[in-house]
Design a protein around this motif. Structure first.
Motif, PDB file in Angstrom:
ATOM      1  N   VAL A 121      87.488 -13.422  44.324  1.00 48.78           N
ATOM      2  CA  VAL A 121      86.935 -12.732  45.497  1.00 48.78           C
ATOM      3  C   VAL A 121      86.866 -11.232  45.231  1.00 48.78           C
ATOM      4  N   GLN A 181      87.293 -22.470  52.374  1.00 47.84           N
ATOM      5  CA  GLN A 181      88.113 -21.681  51.443  1.00 47.84           C
ATOM      6  C   GLN A 181      88.411 -20.329  52.084  1.00 47.84           C
ATOM      7  N   GLY A 182      87.743 -19.276  51.647  1.00 50.64           N
ATOM      8  CA  GLY A 182      88.007 -17.944  52.181  1.00 50.64           C
ATOM      9  C   GLY A 182      87.494 -17.752  53.592  1.00 50.64           C
ATOM     10  N   ALA A 184      96.401 -24.014  56.060  1.00 53.73           N
ATOM     11  CA  ALA A 184      95.074 -23.443  55.750  1.00 53.73           C
ATOM     12  C   ALA A 184      94.166 -23.572  56.967  1.00 53.73           C
ATOM     13  N   GLN A 233      91.828 -17.395  42.863  1.00 52.43           N
ATOM     14  CA  GLN A 233      90.797 -17.253  43.898  1.00 52.43           C
ATOM     15  C   GLN A 233      90.764 -15.824  44.443  1.00 52.43           C
ATOM     16  N   ILE A 234      91.931 -15.214  44.600  1.00 54.98           N
ATOM     17  CA  ILE A 234      91.981 -13.809  45.033  1.00 54.98           C
ATOM     18  C   ILE A 234      91.253 -12.947  44.002  1.00 54.98           C
ATOM     19  N   PHE A 287      95.750 -13.815  52.948  1.00 54.41           N
ATOM     20  CA  PHE A 287      95.307 -14.922  52.106  1.00 54.41           C
ATOM     21  C   PHE A 287      96.282 -15.264  50.987  1.00 54.41           C
ATOM     22  N   TYR A 288      97.247 -14.372  50.687  1.00 52.87           N
ATOM     23  CA  TYR A 288      98.202 -14.641  49.611  1.00 52.87           C
ATOM     24  C   TYR A 288      99.607 -14.319  50.099  1.00 52.87           C
ATOM     25  N   ILE A 329      83.614 -18.619  47.366  1.00 54.82           N
ATOM     26  CA  ILE A 329      84.820 -18.590  48.208  1.00 54.82           C
ATOM     27  C   ILE A 329      84.579 -17.772  49.472  1.00 54.82           C
ATOM     28  N   LEU A 355      94.621 -18.816  49.697  1.00 56.56           N
ATOM     29  CA  LEU A 355      93.903 -18.764  48.430  1.00 56.56           C
ATOM     30  C   LEU A 355      94.893 -18.625  47.282  1.00 56.56           C
ATOM     31  N   SER A 356      94.553 -19.201  46.140  1.00 56.55           N
ATOM     32  CA  SER A 356      95.398 -19.075  44.949  1.00 56.55           C
ATOM     33  C   SER A 356      95.236 -17.679  44.352  1.00 56.55           C
TER      34      SER A 356
END
Length: 157
Positions: free
Chosen positions: A148, A58-59, A126, A144-145, A114-115, A52, A140-141
């Motif tokens: 990371v 993604q990130g 995004a 996903q957080i 990101f959240y 990610i 990011l979900s």
């Protein structure tokens, strides 16, 4: 007897966090910029977190940060701090808060939240370059957080 055993087993699962619920972006609780509890209730996967951080869809963390561990990915940015040693500089809770919404801890940060799903001016969808639509969600979900954060925690000196 069978029912009481099943009830005890279910109670054990609940207390162990097996049924932990995801925390919605609008329900996240920050403590001086840190988020003490997992957003997903599931441990992060550092292998997926590494993907990610380096994935531009993604990130895309490498757009602003350098990471020696990701030397195989070209064009690291120099706007944000180098992420080498991030696991030594910040706690897991602080890393979670920074990734979720860096502006809570660092008011002048240019890092995207990101959240987060509200409080934006003209949000985009995004990294698509398109305007937000009815599917607008965080970049990011929750998992996903957590992934990371798990990866960043491995970056020690």
């Amino acid at each position: 007897m069978k029912i009481s055993f099943m009830m005890a087993a279910a109670a054990g699962l609940v207390s162990s966090g097996a049924f932990a619920q995801e925390i919605a972006p609008t329900a996240v609780s920050f403590n001086e910029g840190a988020i003490e509890h997992s957003l997903s209730g599931v441990p992060g996967d550092p292998v997926n977190g590494r993907i990610i951080v380096g994935d531009k869809r993604q990130g895309n963390c490498v757009a602003c940060h350098e990471v020696t561990d990701l030397v195989d990915i070209p064009f690291h940015g120099e706007i944000g701090p180098m992420l080498d040693g991030a696991g030594d500089r910040w706690s897991e809770a602080e890393l979670r808060g920074i990734v979720a919404n860096a502006k809570i801890m660092f008011e002048d940060s240019m890092m995207p939240s990101f959240y987060k799903t509200e409080g934006f001016i003209r949000p985009g969808n995004a990294y698509t370059g398109e305007a937000a639509d009815d599917t607008f969600g965080p970049i990011l979900s929750a998992q996903q957080i957590e992934d990371v954060v798990a990866y960043l925690s491995t970056l020690t000196e």
